[in-house]
Design a protein around this motif. Structure first.
Motif, PDB file in Angstrom:
ATOM      1  N   CYS A  59       0.869  -1.160   0.000  1.00  0.00           N
ATOM      2  CA  CYS A  59       0.000   0.000   0.000  1.00  0.00           C
ATOM      3  C   CYS A  59       0.920   1.228   0.000  1.00  0.00           C
ATOM      4  CB  CYS A  59      -0.809  -0.084   1.290  1.00  0.00           C
ATOM      5  SG  CYS A  59      -1.893   1.276   1.578  1.00  0.00           S
TER       6      CYS A  59
ATOM      7  N   GLY B 213      -0.761   6.916   3.365  1.00  0.00           N
ATOM      8  CA  GLY B 213      -1.705   6.484   4.404  1.00  0.00           C
ATOM      9  C   GLY B 213      -1.444   7.202   5.719  1.00  0.00           C
TER      10      GLY B 213
ATOM     11  N   LEU C 280      -2.692  10.684   5.453  1.00  0.00           N
ATOM     12  CA  LEU C 280      -4.165  10.754   5.551  1.00  0.00           C
ATOM     13  C   LEU C 280      -4.614  10.632   7.005  1.00  0.00           C
ATOM     14  CD1 LEU C 280      -5.294   8.452   2.569  1.00  0.00           C
ATOM     15  CD2 LEU C 280      -5.322  10.948   2.666  1.00  0.00           C
TER      16      LEU C 280
ATOM     17  N   HIS D 219      -6.740  13.552   8.989  1.00  0.00           N
ATOM     18  CA  HIS D 219      -8.050  13.297   9.574  1.00  0.00           C
ATOM     19  C   HIS D 219      -8.080  13.726  11.049  1.00  0.00           C
ATOM     20  CE1 HIS D 219     -11.912  11.660  10.395  1.00  0.00           C
ATOM     21  NE2 HIS D 219     -11.441  10.745  11.227  1.00  0.00           N
TER      22      HIS D 219
ATOM     23  N   ASN E  24      -8.135  -1.395   7.550  1.00  0.00           N
ATOM     24  CA  ASN E  24      -9.537  -1.674   7.246  1.00  0.00           C
ATOM     25  C   ASN E  24      -9.758  -3.179   7.087  1.00  0.00           C
ATOM     26  OD1 ASN E  24     -12.218  -1.090   7.015  1.00  0.00           O
ATOM     27  ND2 ASN E  24     -12.162  -0.809   4.805  1.00  0.00           N
TER      28      ASN E  24
ATOM     29  N   ILE F  14      -7.325   3.601   8.013  1.00  0.00           N
ATOM     30  CA  ILE F  14      -6.868   3.869   6.654  1.00  0.00           C
ATOM     31  C   ILE F  14      -6.903   2.527   5.935  1.00  0.00           C
ATOM     32  CG2 ILE F  14      -4.956   4.677   5.211  1.00  0.00           C
ATOM     33  CD1 ILE F  14      -6.163   6.902   6.977  1.00  0.00           C
ATOM     34  N   GLU F  15      -7.658   2.487   4.880  1.00  0.00           N
ATOM     35  CA  GLU F  15      -7.836   1.204   4.186  1.00  0.00           C
ATOM     36  C   GLU F  15      -6.662   0.856   3.281  1.00  0.00           C
ATOM     37  OE1 GLU F  15     -11.533  -0.481   1.893  1.00  0.00           O
ATOM     38  OE2 GLU F  15     -10.428   0.892   0.611  1.00  0.00           O
TER      39      GLU F  15
ATOM     40  N   PRO G 270      -6.172  -1.493   0.183  1.00  0.00           N
ATOM     41  CA  PRO G 270      -7.073  -2.239  -0.700  1.00  0.00           C
ATOM     42  C   PRO G 270      -6.594  -3.694  -0.832  1.00  0.00           C
ATOM     43  CG  PRO G 270      -5.747  -0.671  -1.950  1.00  0.00           C
ATOM     44  CD  PRO G 270      -5.309  -0.545  -0.536  1.00  0.00           C
TER      45      PRO G 270
ATOM     46  N   LYS H 163      -3.336   2.610  -3.641  1.00  0.00           N
ATOM     47  CA  LYS H 163      -3.765   3.836  -2.964  1.00  0.00           C
ATOM     48  C   LYS H 163      -4.600   3.541  -1.708  1.00  0.00           C
ATOM     49  CE  LYS H 163      -5.426   8.269  -4.376  1.00  0.00           C
ATOM     50  NZ  LYS H 163      -6.430   8.925  -5.154  1.00  0.00           N
TER      51      LYS H 163
ATOM     52  N   ARG I 116      -7.108   4.649   1.583  1.00  0.00           N
ATOM     53  CA  ARG I 116      -8.327   5.466   1.636  1.00  0.00           C
ATOM     54  C   ARG I 116      -8.764   5.607   3.092  1.00  0.00           C
ATOM     55  NH1 ARG I 116     -14.132   4.070   0.106  1.00  0.00           N
ATOM     56  NH2 ARG I 116     -13.554   1.939   0.611  1.00  0.00           N
TER      57      ARG I 116
END
Ligand code: XLF
Length: 332
Positions: free
Chosen positions: A156, A161, A164, A168, A270, A284-285, A287, A320, A322
């Motif tokens: 990732c 991340g 982010l 937040h 996540n 923070i996900e 993927p 990416k 999220r």
């Protein structure tokens, strides 16, 4: 003890040659339709199961890929392995799974077992082996940690991340931050930490860091987390992964700290776990399915081709991340 059926018995029962049965089972060379029908019938009648090891010796590799992960007790890794297995199965391959426990010695011995079983390729996640993969003769894809210049890394975009996560907490109004980081041997969590601190510096926000010695383990609460001193009231905590964040939340709640009112907590991954905690966990996900997909596609693009052992760096793949907002950072 009942004798197991072998291809000689099949040939006898189907009244064809052993070579014909072998060509049918190994899907190599011509077998007439009549012979195929006879062999199928004989296999059904005898309950014959092909000896996969013998077949892989014949083919020089098996229809199996090796997957090494630190520990499937961590939901991120078990979800990743489920996706990898699903995608490998579509391609006709099965998975030979080993847990390394983030231990180079265990990983080396698991690697030897995989090689002895002639796996067609290997996915190794968060490897701690520094030399073992340098001269490996089969395709390898690494997750997170770099292990050799010719082996691509799939991960990732952890630094993004981390950024982010900071943004937040900052937007939630947090001013006194703590980052509980992973061990410094994990490239992914180092990058998360870097991103988080970089953004904090830009905004001139005070941020402490605490490094844990290992990823999550069953007794982490008693052995490590209960000894952490939350000396000042942090209003925002970023934890390096979800499962450890769940343990930290439990500790905070036992200290009478209310989440999210007094302290907001955000994790990373996540994994399914974040929906089960109370409060549910913002995170923070990563993927996970995309990471599995990329690992498989990179590995299979190399399987069957001659592995080039060059010192040239191959390109890495970064997915990416999220932001996922749940109760642990929301005002009630
Ligand atoms: O290595 C990192 C740390 O923990 C990995 O991606 C994980 O986030 C899994 O929980």
């Amino acid at each position: 003890m009942k004798k197991t059926t072998n291809i000689r018995d099949i040939a006898k029962s189907a009244q064809v040659s052993i070579a014909t049965v072998s060509r049918y089972i190994n899907k190599r060379g011509y077998v007439s339709d009549v012979a195929v029908e006879k062999i199928k019938k004989a296999i059904k009648q005898t309950g014959y199961v092909p000896n996969e090891l013998a077949r892989s010796l014949f083919r020089k590799n098996s229809k199996t890929i090796g997957v090494l992960v630190p520990n499937i007790a961590n939901p991120l890794f078990n979800q990743l392995v489920l996706h990898i297995e699903k995608k490998a199965r579509v391609l006709g391959y099965s998975v030979f799974l080993s847990n390394t426990d983030d231990n180079a010695e265990k990983e080396t011995s698991a690697l030897n077992v995989l090689m002895q079983n002639r796996v067609a390729g290997i996915i190794t996640v968060r490897s701690h082996c520094t030399t073992e993969y340098k001269h490996i003769a089969i395709p390898v894809v690494a997750g997170e940690n770099h292990i050799a210049p010719h082996i691509p890394v799939v991960a990732c975009n952890d630094e993004l991340g981390g950024r982010l996560a900071f943004k937040h907490l900052y937007e939630c109004g947090c001013k006194k931050l703590l980052h509980i980081k992973g061990p410094h041997t994990f490239e992914a969590t180092e990058a998360r930490c870097r991103g988080f601190l970089l953004e904090a510096k830009k905004k001139k926000i005070e941020c402490d860091t605490l490094e844990l010695s290992r990823d999550f383990y069953e007794t982490i609460l008693e052995d490590e987390i209960e000894r952490l001193h939350f000396t000042k009231r942090y209003d925002g905590i970023f934890v390096f992964n979800d499962i450890t964040a769940a343990a930290i939340m439990r500790r905070l709640i036992s200290l009478g700290i209310s989440i999210p009112r007094q302290t907001k907590v955000i994790g990373f991954d996540n994994s399914f776990l974040g929906k089960l905690t109370s409060p549910s966990l913002s995170t923070i996900e990563q993927p996970i399915e995309e990471l599995a997909e990329k690992m498989i596609s990179l590995l299979f693009s190399r399987i069957g081709k001659k592995t080039k052992l060059s010192s040239k760096h191959v390109e890495d793949y970064f997915a990416k991340p999220r932001l996922i907002v749940r109760e642990s950072t929301k005002e009630k």
